[in-house]
Each structure stands twice: as C-alpha cells, then as structure tokens.
Design an enzyme around this catalytic site. Structure first.
Site, PDB file in Angstrom:
ATOM      1  N   SER A 160       0.856  -1.201   0.000  1.00 35.85           N
ATOM      2  CA  SER A 160       0.000   0.000   0.000  1.00 35.85           C
ATOM      3  C   SER A 160       0.882   1.237   0.000  1.00 35.85           C
ATOM      4  O   SER A 160       2.062   1.179   0.386  1.00 35.85           O
ATOM      5  CB  SER A 160      -0.857  -0.010   1.259  1.00 35.85           C
ATOM      6  OG  SER A 160      -1.473   1.236   1.458  1.00 35.85           O
ATOM      7  N   TYR A 187      -1.860  -1.362  10.540  1.00 36.59           N
ATOM      8  CA  TYR A 187      -2.013  -1.515   9.091  1.00 36.59           C
ATOM      9  C   TYR A 187      -0.798  -0.915   8.373  1.00 36.59           C
ATOM     10  O   TYR A 187      -0.169  -1.576   7.546  1.00 36.59           O
ATOM     11  CB  TYR A 187      -3.311  -0.844   8.610  1.00 36.59           C
ATOM     12  CG  TYR A 187      -3.503  -0.986   7.115  1.00 36.59           C
ATOM     13  CD1 TYR A 187      -3.980  -2.172   6.578  1.00 36.59           C
ATOM     14  CD2 TYR A 187      -3.158   0.041   6.245  1.00 36.59           C
ATOM     15  CE1 TYR A 187      -4.123  -2.330   5.200  1.00 36.59           C
ATOM     16  CE2 TYR A 187      -3.300  -0.109   4.868  1.00 36.59           C
ATOM     17  CZ  TYR A 187      -3.788  -1.295   4.354  1.00 36.59           C
ATOM     18  OH  TYR A 187      -3.915  -1.455   2.990  1.00 36.59           O
TER      19      TYR A 187
HETATM   20  N1  LIG Z   1      -8.716  -0.496  -1.377  1.00 41.91           N
HETATM   21  C1  LIG Z   1      -7.730   0.287  -1.008  1.00 41.91           C
HETATM   22  O1  LIG Z   1      -7.882   1.512  -0.832  1.00 41.91           O
HETATM   23  C2  LIG Z   1      -6.349  -0.299  -0.834  1.00 41.91           C
HETATM   24  C3  LIG Z   1      -5.254   0.570  -0.868  1.00 41.91           C
HETATM   25  C4  LIG Z   1      -3.981   0.046  -0.699  1.00 41.91           C
HETATM   26  C5  LIG Z   1      -3.796  -1.313  -0.528  1.00 41.91           C
HETATM   27  N2  LIG Z   1      -4.886  -2.133  -0.505  1.00 41.91           N
HETATM   28  C6  LIG Z   1      -4.644  -3.563  -0.284  1.00 41.91           C
HETATM   29  O2  LIG Z   1      -5.201  -4.296  -1.356  1.00 41.91           O
HETATM   30  C7  LIG Z   1      -5.471  -5.633  -0.922  1.00 41.91           C
HETATM   31  C8  LIG Z   1      -6.844  -6.046  -1.416  1.00 41.91           C
HETATM   32  O3  LIG Z   1      -7.826  -5.243  -0.794  1.00 41.91           O
HETATM   33  P1  LIG Z   1      -9.119  -4.703  -1.548  1.00 41.91           P
HETATM   34  O4  LIG Z   1      -9.038  -3.225  -1.554  1.00 41.91           O
HETATM   35  O5  LIG Z   1      -9.305  -5.424  -2.822  1.00 41.91           O
HETATM   36  O6  LIG Z   1     -10.224  -5.088  -0.452  1.00 41.91           O
HETATM   37  P2  LIG Z   1     -11.466  -6.090  -0.504  1.00 41.91           P
HETATM   38  O7  LIG Z   1     -12.360  -5.751  -1.639  1.00 41.91           O
HETATM   39  O8  LIG Z   1     -12.017  -6.046   0.878  1.00 41.91           O
HETATM   40  O9  LIG Z   1     -10.820  -7.522  -0.820  1.00 41.91           O
HETATM   41  C9  LIG Z   1     -10.051  -8.236   0.111  1.00 41.91           C
HETATM   42  C10 LIG Z   1     -10.456  -9.696   0.052  1.00 41.91           C
HETATM   43  O10 LIG Z   1      -9.612 -10.403   0.979  1.00 41.91           O
HETATM   44  C11 LIG Z   1     -10.462 -11.214   1.798  1.00 41.91           C
HETATM   45  N3  LIG Z   1      -9.882 -11.443   3.115  1.00 41.91           N
HETATM   46  C12 LIG Z   1      -9.784 -10.571   4.150  1.00 41.91           C
HETATM   47  N4  LIG Z   1      -9.281 -11.187   5.226  1.00 41.91           N
HETATM   48  C13 LIG Z   1      -9.058 -12.485   4.866  1.00 41.91           C
HETATM   49  C14 LIG Z   1      -8.576 -13.612   5.565  1.00 41.91           C
HETATM   50  N5  LIG Z   1      -8.235 -13.548   6.853  1.00 41.91           N
HETATM   51  N6  LIG Z   1      -8.482 -14.792   4.910  1.00 41.91           N
HETATM   52  C15 LIG Z   1      -8.847 -14.889   3.607  1.00 41.91           C
HETATM   53  N7  LIG Z   1      -9.328 -13.849   2.900  1.00 41.91           N
HETATM   54  C16 LIG Z   1      -9.434 -12.655   3.521  1.00 41.91           C
HETATM   55  C17 LIG Z   1     -11.737 -10.384   1.924  1.00 41.91           C
HETATM   56  O11 LIG Z   1     -12.823 -11.178   2.394  1.00 41.91           O
HETATM   57  P3  LIG Z   1     -13.926 -10.435   3.336  1.00 41.91           P
HETATM   58  O12 LIG Z   1     -14.530  -9.365   2.485  1.00 41.91           O
HETATM   59  O13 LIG Z   1     -14.891 -11.525   3.706  1.00 41.91           O
HETATM   60  O14 LIG Z   1     -13.175  -9.887   4.510  1.00 41.91           O
HETATM   61  C18 LIG Z   1     -11.915  -9.905   0.507  1.00 41.91           C
HETATM   62  O15 LIG Z   1     -12.562 -10.857  -0.289  1.00 41.91           O
HETATM   63  C19 LIG Z   1      -5.338  -5.626   0.604  1.00 41.91           C
HETATM   64  O16 LIG Z   1      -4.118  -6.224   0.969  1.00 41.91           O
HETATM   65  C20 LIG Z   1      -5.323  -4.142   0.958  1.00 41.91           C
HETATM   66  O17 LIG Z   1      -4.574  -3.872   2.117  1.00 41.91           O
HETATM   67  C21 LIG Z   1      -6.162  -1.664  -0.658  1.00 41.91           C
END
Ligand SMILES: NC(=O)c1ccc[n+]([C@@H]2O[C@H](COP(=O)([O-])OP(=O)(O)OC[C@H]3O[C@@H](n4cnc5c(N)ncnc54)[C@H](OP(=O)(O)O)[C@@H]3O)[C@@H](O)[C@H]2O)c1
Length: 260
Positions: free
Chosen positions: A137, A150
């Site tokens: 991130s 985080y």
């Molecule tokens: N979106 C942003 O602004 C942003 C910015 C920088 C970095 N990121 C990073 O991008 C990555 C993906 O996030 P995203 O934005 O795509 O969010 P997201 O839409 O919430 O997707 C994350 C997925 O990971 C699953 N997950 C969470 N905890 C888990 C666990 N313990 N075991 C297995 N699966 C799990 C979630 O399931 P549930 O929904 O059931 O929890 C969800 O399906 C993350 O590492 C996040 O830190 C995101």
C-alpha cells in the site's frame, strides 16, 4: 503448457480484478478467500467466461499454519504466479482497537504472506521461473497514526518484497510489490466505517485500473509498482520531511478524512 496462478483474497476488489486478468491470459487459477459465497460466485463467473480451470480454497488466512495447509493441499500443482493480496484495514487509536483483530491482521499481512512466499518460491527456483506479486500500500512509506498496525504491516511487506527481489536477481523468479493509494473496493467501506464518500474520494482509484497496472508491472518484473502520478509523488514526499512531520501530516489527513 498452461500455467497456474494462486491468488489470495480473490473474492472481491483487487484480488478479483487480478484473477480476471490472469484468466484472460489463460492461467489456471487457485483462488483463496474467507468469503465462501462470493468466492463461489467468482468461480462460476470465470468458468462461464473463460476456458481456464478454476479451483477455490475457502480459508481464513489469518490463522497460524494456514500457508502450510494450502501448500499441502496443492503441492502436486506447480505454481507459476503467486499473488499475496488478501488484506484488511482497521481504523482507530492503538489503545482502543481490538487486539484479536490486530493479531489477525499481523498474521495475514506478515506471517501468511511470508510463509506462502517461502513455500512456493522453492518450486519456482527449481523451475527457474516464477512471479510473485505482493499487495502492499501507499501506507508502506510512512507511519500511520489511527491505522498504526495496518501501516506498519504494509511497510513490512514493502521492505520484505524489495529485499527478496534483490536476492532473486538472475534466478528467473521476480518479486513485485504493488503499492496502491485509496482504491474503490470494500476495503474502503471497512476503514472508513461506512463513510465511503469521505474526503479522500477525490484520489480514489478504480480497482480494475490498479490491477492492470500491478499485473503489467509483475510481468515486466518491476520491483516496486505505485499506480498514479499523485501516489508516486506521495510515496517520495516523506524522504524530504522529518519522520515526525510525515507522521503528523498523516495524522491530520486521517483526522480530517475519517471524522473521528
Ligand atoms: N482499497 C484500497 O484503498 C487499498 C489501498 C492500498 C492497498 N490495498 C490492499 O489491497 C489488498 C486487497 O484489498 P481490496 O481493496 O481489494 O479489499 P477487498 O475488496 O475487501 O478484498 C479483500 C479480500 O480479501 C479477503 N480477506 C480478508 N481477510 C481475509 C482472511 N483472513 N483470509 C482470507 N481472505 C481474507 C476479503 O474477504 P472479506 O470481504 O470476507 O473480509 C476480501 O474478499 C489488501 O491487501 C489491501 O490492504 C487496498
């Protein structure tokens, strides 16, 4: 020969978008997520739209030894691409946040990511090829008051990925670490406490564009991938500030955006 990719957190957001890109490129997929209903929907969608084989593993990746369980389940399959994407955010002062949730985050972002990388790297090195994409991130570049664990866990992912990318030069295995800024996924609704239209929305990226950026960087073997010019600027800004000033600026932004 058809290649195989393993993607964690594939049921939504960036993991889903990356899975689509891999399927379009004809990779067989092993998709892992805790969210069973959505992961099953993704499998059905990909089975209809693409010819690749899609297997799903429903697992909570924040539990101890889960990486080894996954590895044992699929160890006869050669993994060509590993995407460590699953993650979540938690907002609040460290003194007030829930330890169990933080422990899960540390396990997921740090231990499971590191262990999966170690386990699947071995096979990649034996083949002399492979790609690892770790999703960190923009938070990785400075401390983050009100999201302390985080930010710190994402800093670990960045540092770890850069270090092993260097060690692996010349082996045929590359490591890319994608550092997105705010991206419009379910993640934002969690960290914004249902306040998705908070003031960082002006810089909110589209998940498909972020995924394409990271996917291309991975295929080029680039080590650090930061999507967006403004985010690139933000990533270098802390180098020109004192650590204290950078931390104070993040605190001000968090206070303003999240209406604590
Ligand atoms: N979106 C942003 O602004 C942003 C910015 C920088 C970095 N990121 C990073 O991008 C990555 C993906 O996030 P995203 O934005 O795509 O969010 P997201 O839409 O919430 O997707 C994350 C997925 O990971 C699953 N997950 C969470 N905890 C888990 C666990 N313990 N075991 C297995 N699966 C799990 C979630 O399931 P549930 O929904 O059931 O929890 C969800 O399906 C993350 O590492 C996040 O830190 C995101």
């Amino acid at each position: 020969m058809t290649k195989t990719a393993l993607v964690t957190g594939a049921a939504s957001g960036l993991g889903y978008e990356l899975s689509l890109l891999l399927a379009k490129d004809n990779y067989n997929l092993i998709l892992v997520d805790i969210d069973a209903p959505n992961l099953k929907k993704v499998k059905s969608e990909l089975n209809i739209a693409f010819k690749c084989k899609v297997d799903i593993i429903i697992k909570d990746l924040s539990k101890p030894n889960v990486a080894l369980e996954i590895y044992d389940e699929i160890k006869d399959i050669s993994i060509d691409v590993l995407v460590n994407n699953a993650g979540f955010g938690l907002f609040g002062t460290f003194s007030g946040t829930d330890w169990e949730r933080e422990l899960d985050m540390l396990h997921l972002h740090i231990l499971t990511t590191t262990h999966l990388t170690k386990l699947f790297l071995d096979g990649m090195l034996k083949k002399g090829s492979g790609k690892i994409l770790n999703i960190s991130s923009l938070a990785a570049f400075q401390p983050g008051p009100l999201m302390s664990i985080y930010y710190a866990s994402k800093a670990y992912m960045l540092s770890f990925s850069e270090a092993i990318a260097n060690e692996l030069k010349g082996t045929g295995v590359t490591v890319t670490v994608l550092c997105p800024g705010p991206t419009k996924t379910d993640f934002q609704s969690v960290v914004s406490e249902n306040n998705i239209d908070n003031k960082i929305a002006f810089n909110m990226a589209c998940p498909s564009k972020v995924a394409i950026y990271g996917y291309r960087a991975m295929h080029k073997g680039k080590t650090v991938a930061i999507p967006g010019r403004f985010n690139k600027f933000l990533s270098v800004l802390p180098r020109f500030l004192t650590r204290n000033s950078a931390t104070s600026i993040v605190r001000k932004i968090q206070d303003k955006n999240r209406d604590l």
